[in-house]
Design an enzyme around this catalytic site. Sequence first.
Site, mmCIF file in Angstrom:
data_model
loop_
_atom_site.group_PDB
_atom_site.id
_atom_site.type_symbol
_atom_site.label_atom_id
_atom_site.label_comp_id
_atom_site.label_asym_id
_atom_site.label_seq_id
_atom_site.Cartn_x
_atom_site.Cartn_y
_atom_site.Cartn_z
ATOM 1 C CD GLN A 250 96.095 96.729 6.776
ATOM 2 O OE1 GLN A 250 95.173 96.314 7.451
ATOM 3 N NE2 GLN A 250 96.043 96.759 5.450
ATOM 4 C CG ASP B 65 94.972 88.666 6.281
ATOM 5 O OD1 ASP B 65 93.884 88.931 5.757
ATOM 6 O OD2 ASP B 65 95.817 89.521 6.608
ATOM 7 C CE LYS C 75 91.803 94.575 7.091
ATOM 8 N NZ LYS C 75 93.158 94.838 6.697
#
Length: 308
Positions: A112, A135, A68
């Site tokens: 995460q 997300d 990322k």
Amino acid sequence: MLLDLNLGFVILKSASMIQLFAKPVAEKIQKEVKQRVSRFKLNYGRLPKISVILVGDDTASRIYTQRKGELSSLLGMDHETISFPMDVNPELVRDRVRNLNDDPKIDGILIQRPLPKTFREEEVLYWISPDKDVDAFHPVHAGELLLGLPTFRPCTPAGVMELLSFYKISVSGRLVCVIGRSSIVGKPMAALLLQSDATVIQCHSKTQNLKELTRQASILVVAAGRPGLIDASYVQPGATVIDVGIHRTQDGRLTGDVRFDEVAQIASAMTPVPGGVGPMTLSILMQNTILAAERRENKNSSLLISAE
Ligand code: NAP
């Protein structure tokens, strides 16, 4: 052509199967994001920035977090990884997320997964402010998606929609079967497909006669997290098969939920693993991050939802 796969019956072999590689689609999205980042910098005199929270030292999570960061840099965005030990008190992480929510320099925040068992997922979902939830896991985004309102799209299902769109595989009016009903893949996948006018059958571990349902679908999306679950007997000849599953075999190779070689004999189009759905997820994350930054600077900026 007729083909006997020792399945107890004979099926029609597809003349030529197209592999739906992510590379050209991901490159197209990344090019657009890069251009938007340049414009953003010119207009607002700063870089869009994403913060990634990493708890523990899970190898796969570390690799994903690193990727990322690398892609953010490549596209001209700023990024940071905030690491916590495995035994951290979840309250501490929540406080840090609150600070990030309030920090005007931060546009996107991501936690995460997987998280240690000390974290309650149903609470964590609410931590990140919706305008920074790149997300798109926040219940506000899930609700907006179901209602067909403008919203951030969850990365993996949105990646699947982009793949289908790029390869001109229309879902409108077609019967699509989704295997899996998780909050991050299966459910939003079905919602996005419905949004694009597909007729959706959603299956899960309690579904009876799975094969009878999957064989009706002209597009089959598999997100069961079960390596090799789907063989040719589950697939309608000529169908498009999207394999979201990703697993590492004992000898270190990556494999999916679909038995590629077998299903490739009858499908008309398929995503490979690796190189199919996987790389799309990260590209959509970058797209969501620039979108979040633009929206924060310009409240009138529109959101993406339709994949077609
Ligand atoms: P998950 O949370 O474990 O959900 C799996 C879903 O599949 C559940 O809804 C489960 O049903 C259903 N299921 C399991 N076994 C089944 C069976 N035999 N028949 C029918 N349905 C079955 O997994 P997930 O997070 O959605 O991820 C799914 C897969 O995608 C995993 O392999 C994951 O690694 C991969 N993934 C890939 C990406 C990417 O970027 N490529 C991103 C996310 C996930 P129940 O609800 O009844 O338990």
